[in-house]
Scaffold this motif. Structure first.
Motif, short mmCIF file in Angstrom:
data_model
loop_
_atom_site.label_atom_id
_atom_site.label_comp_id
_atom_site.label_asym_id
_atom_site.label_seq_id
_atom_site.Cartn_x
_atom_site.Cartn_y
_atom_site.Cartn_z
N ILE A 1 0.99 -1.62 -0.35
CA ILE A 1 0.02 0.50 -0.17
C ILE A 1 0.81 1.02 -0.32
CG2 ILE A 1 -1.86 1.34 1.61
CD1 ILE A 1 -2.93 -0.94 -0.30
N CYS A 2 1.68 1.30 0.58
CA CYS A 2 3.05 2.55 0.87
C CYS A 2 3.30 2.52 -0.95
CB CYS A 2 3.99 1.91 2.22
SG CYS A 2 3.79 2.33 3.76
N VAL B 1 1.94 6.83 -6.82
CA VAL B 1 0.49 7.46 -6.93
C VAL B 1 0.98 9.27 -7.13
CG1 VAL B 1 -1.09 8.26 -6.63
CG2 VAL B 1 -0.85 5.90 -7.58
N LEU B 2 2.10 9.34 -6.20
CA LEU B 2 2.65 10.55 -5.49
C LEU B 2 3.79 10.97 -6.58
CD1 LEU B 2 2.82 10.71 -1.68
CD2 LEU B 2 1.48 12.05 -3.59
N ARG C 1 3.56 9.66 -9.65
CA ARG C 1 3.86 9.25 -11.88
C ARG C 1 1.89 9.68 -11.71
NH1 ARG C 1 4.13 9.82 -16.35
NH2 ARG C 1 3.85 8.48 -18.01
N TYR C 2 1.26 9.36 -10.71
CA TYR C 2 -0.01 9.94 -10.94
C TYR C 2 -0.62 10.51 -10.34
CZ TYR C 2 1.36 5.34 -13.76
OH TYR C 2 1.52 4.55 -14.96
N ARG C 3 -0.55 11.70 -10.46
CA ARG C 3 -0.89 13.13 -9.60
C ARG C 3 -2.63 12.67 -9.42
NH1 ARG C 3 2.66 17.12 -6.77
NH2 ARG C 3 4.63 15.16 -7.10
N SER C 4 -2.79 12.19 -10.52
CA SER C 4 -4.87 12.39 -10.26
C SER C 4 -5.68 11.65 -9.85
CB SER C 4 -5.67 12.40 -11.88
OG SER C 4 -4.79 11.20 -12.81
N LEU C 5 -4.87 10.09 -9.71
CA LEU C 5 -5.14 9.84 -8.87
C LEU C 5 -5.42 9.72 -7.28
CD1 LEU C 5 -4.23 5.95 -10.88
CD2 LEU C 5 -6.11 6.61 -10.61
N VAL C 6 -4.76 10.81 -6.54
CA VAL C 6 -4.11 10.92 -5.09
C VAL C 6 -5.45 10.84 -4.12
CG1 VAL C 6 -3.46 12.38 -3.29
CG2 VAL C 6 -1.96 12.00 -5.70
N PRO C 7 -6.73 11.20 -4.90
CA PRO C 7 -8.19 11.41 -4.15
C PRO C 7 -8.15 9.49 -4.21
CG PRO C 7 -7.96 13.35 -5.75
CD PRO C 7 -6.96 12.62 -6.20
N PHE C 8 -8.22 9.00 -5.24
CA PHE C 8 -8.82 7.25 -4.72
C PHE C 8 -7.99 7.01 -3.35
CE2 PHE C 8 -7.20 3.83 -6.55
CZ PHE C 8 -8.64 2.70 -6.18
N MET C 9 -6.59 6.99 -3.33
CA MET C 9 -5.75 6.70 -2.89
C MET C 9 -6.16 7.07 -1.21
SD MET C 9 -3.05 4.29 -3.41
CE MET C 9 -2.74 4.17 -2.29
N PHE C 10 -6.40 8.78 -1.35
CA PHE C 10 -6.50 9.01 -0.27
C PHE C 10 -8.28 7.62 0.02
CE2 PHE C 10 -4.51 12.70 0.30
CZ PHE C 10 -3.99 12.46 1.70
N SER D 1 -7.69 17.01 -1.90
CA SER D 1 -6.86 16.44 -2.78
C SER D 1 -8.38 17.13 -3.80
CB SER D 1 -6.44 15.09 -2.76
OG SER D 1 -7.97 14.26 -3.00
N LEU D 2 -9.10 17.03 -3.24
CA LEU D 2 -10.89 17.04 -3.86
C LEU D 2 -10.97 19.17 -4.56
CD1 LEU D 2 -12.26 14.34 -3.11
CD2 LEU D 2 -11.76 14.27 -4.73
N TRP D 3 -10.30 19.56 -3.87
CA TRP D 3 -10.69 20.95 -3.78
C TRP D 3 -9.38 21.81 -5.15
CZ3 TRP D 3 -7.20 25.27 -1.09
CH2 TRP D 3 -7.50 26.53 -1.44
#
Length: 108
Positions: free
Chosen positions: A30-31, A37-38, A40-49, A94-96
Protein backbone atom coordinates in the motif's frame (compact mmCIF):
# COMPACT_ATOMS: atom_id res chain seq x y z
CA UNK A 1 17.31 -21.00 31.59
CA UNK A 2 16.66 -18.39 34.26
CA UNK A 3 13.99 -16.54 32.27
CA UNK A 4 11.77 -19.59 31.64
CA UNK A 5 9.60 -19.01 34.75
CA UNK A 6 9.06 -15.36 33.76
CA UNK A 7 8.55 -15.59 29.99
CA UNK A 8 5.90 -17.86 28.46
CA UNK A 9 6.74 -20.39 25.77
CA UNK A 10 4.86 -18.29 23.21
CA UNK A 11 3.81 -14.69 23.50
CA UNK A 12 0.36 -15.30 22.05
CA UNK A 13 -1.57 -18.40 21.21
CA UNK A 14 -3.31 -17.50 17.98
CA UNK A 15 -1.03 -15.42 15.75
CA UNK A 16 1.97 -16.85 13.99
CA UNK A 17 4.88 -15.25 12.18
CA UNK A 18 3.56 -15.79 8.63
CA UNK A 19 0.30 -13.97 9.40
CA UNK A 20 2.21 -10.98 10.76
CA UNK A 21 4.56 -11.10 7.76
CA UNK A 22 1.56 -10.94 5.41
CA UNK A 23 0.23 -7.88 7.23
CA UNK A 24 3.65 -6.24 6.93
CA UNK A 25 3.82 -7.08 3.22
CA UNK A 26 0.31 -5.66 2.72
CA UNK A 27 1.31 -2.40 4.41
CA UNK A 28 4.49 -2.21 2.32
CA UNK A 29 2.53 -2.70 -0.92
CA UNK A 30 0.00 0.00 0.00
CA UNK A 31 2.84 2.43 0.82
CA UNK A 32 4.64 1.56 -2.42
CA UNK A 33 1.49 2.12 -4.50
CA UNK A 34 0.93 5.43 -2.68
CA UNK A 35 4.48 6.57 -3.48
CA UNK A 36 4.04 5.64 -7.16
CA UNK A 37 0.76 7.58 -7.26
CA UNK A 38 2.40 10.64 -5.70
CA UNK A 39 5.31 10.58 -8.12
CA UNK A 40 3.68 9.48 -11.38
CA UNK A 41 -0.12 9.60 -11.25
CA UNK A 42 -1.13 12.77 -9.41
CA UNK A 43 -4.75 12.57 -10.52
CA UNK A 44 -5.15 9.32 -8.54
CA UNK A 45 -4.29 10.94 -5.18
CA UNK A 46 -7.99 11.30 -4.19
CA UNK A 47 -8.52 7.62 -5.05
CA UNK A 48 -5.61 6.65 -2.79
CA UNK A 49 -7.10 8.68 0.05
CA UNK A 50 -10.44 6.91 -0.47
CA UNK A 51 -8.64 3.55 -0.54
CA UNK A 52 -6.83 4.34 2.72
CA UNK A 53 -10.05 5.57 4.34
CA UNK A 54 -11.87 2.38 3.34
CA UNK A 55 -9.00 0.33 4.76
CA UNK A 56 -9.03 2.25 8.05
CA UNK A 57 -12.81 2.14 8.45
CA UNK A 58 -13.02 -1.54 7.52
CA UNK A 59 -10.39 -2.36 10.14
CA UNK A 60 -12.48 -0.49 12.70
CA UNK A 61 -15.63 -2.34 11.60
CA UNK A 62 -13.93 -5.74 11.72
CA UNK A 63 -12.64 -5.06 15.23
CA UNK A 64 -16.15 -4.08 16.29
CA UNK A 65 -17.58 -7.33 14.92
CA UNK A 66 -14.69 -9.60 15.98
CA UNK A 67 -13.09 -7.92 18.99
CA UNK A 68 -9.68 -8.92 20.30
CA UNK A 69 -9.60 -9.76 24.00
CA UNK A 70 -7.56 -7.17 25.86
CA UNK A 71 -6.65 -6.64 29.47
CA UNK A 72 -6.66 -2.85 29.30
CA UNK A 73 -7.32 0.06 27.01
CA UNK A 74 -5.51 -0.08 23.69
CA UNK A 75 -3.02 2.78 23.30
CA UNK A 76 -3.57 3.12 19.55
CA UNK A 77 -7.05 4.66 19.66
CA UNK A 78 -5.82 8.24 19.74
CA UNK A 79 -3.25 7.62 17.01
CA UNK A 80 -5.85 5.96 14.79
CA UNK A 81 -8.20 8.91 15.29
CA UNK A 82 -5.45 11.37 14.33
CA UNK A 83 -4.56 9.33 11.21
CA UNK A 84 -8.25 9.13 10.24
CA UNK A 85 -8.60 12.91 10.64
CA UNK A 86 -5.49 13.53 8.52
CA UNK A 87 -6.80 11.23 5.80
CA UNK A 88 -10.18 13.02 5.72
CA UNK A 89 -8.47 16.43 5.52
CA UNK A 90 -6.10 15.12 2.84
CA UNK A 91 -9.02 13.82 0.79
CA UNK A 92 -10.81 17.17 1.09
CA UNK A 93 -7.70 19.09 0.06
CA UNK A 94 -6.98 16.73 -2.84
CA UNK A 95 -10.51 17.23 -4.19
CA UNK A 96 -10.41 21.01 -3.78
CA UNK A 97 -9.79 22.75 -7.11
CA UNK A 98 -8.11 26.13 -7.31
CA UNK A 99 -9.41 28.77 -9.64
CA UNK A 100 -7.40 28.71 -12.87
CA UNK A 101 -6.54 32.24 -14.05
CA UNK A 102 -7.74 33.22 -17.50
CA UNK A 103 -4.74 33.29 -19.88
CA UNK A 104 -6.21 36.20 -21.86
CA UNK A 105 -6.33 38.45 -18.78
CA UNK A 106 -2.67 37.81 -17.89
CA UNK A 107 -1.37 38.93 -21.32
CA UNK A 108 -2.55 42.53 -21.00
Amino acid sequence: MALNPILPQRADHSYRGPALALVGLYNFIICFIGAVVLVRYRSLVPFMFVLLLVQQLSRYLILQILPIARTGAAPGGTINFVILTIMIVGLAVSLWRRAVPDPASTLS
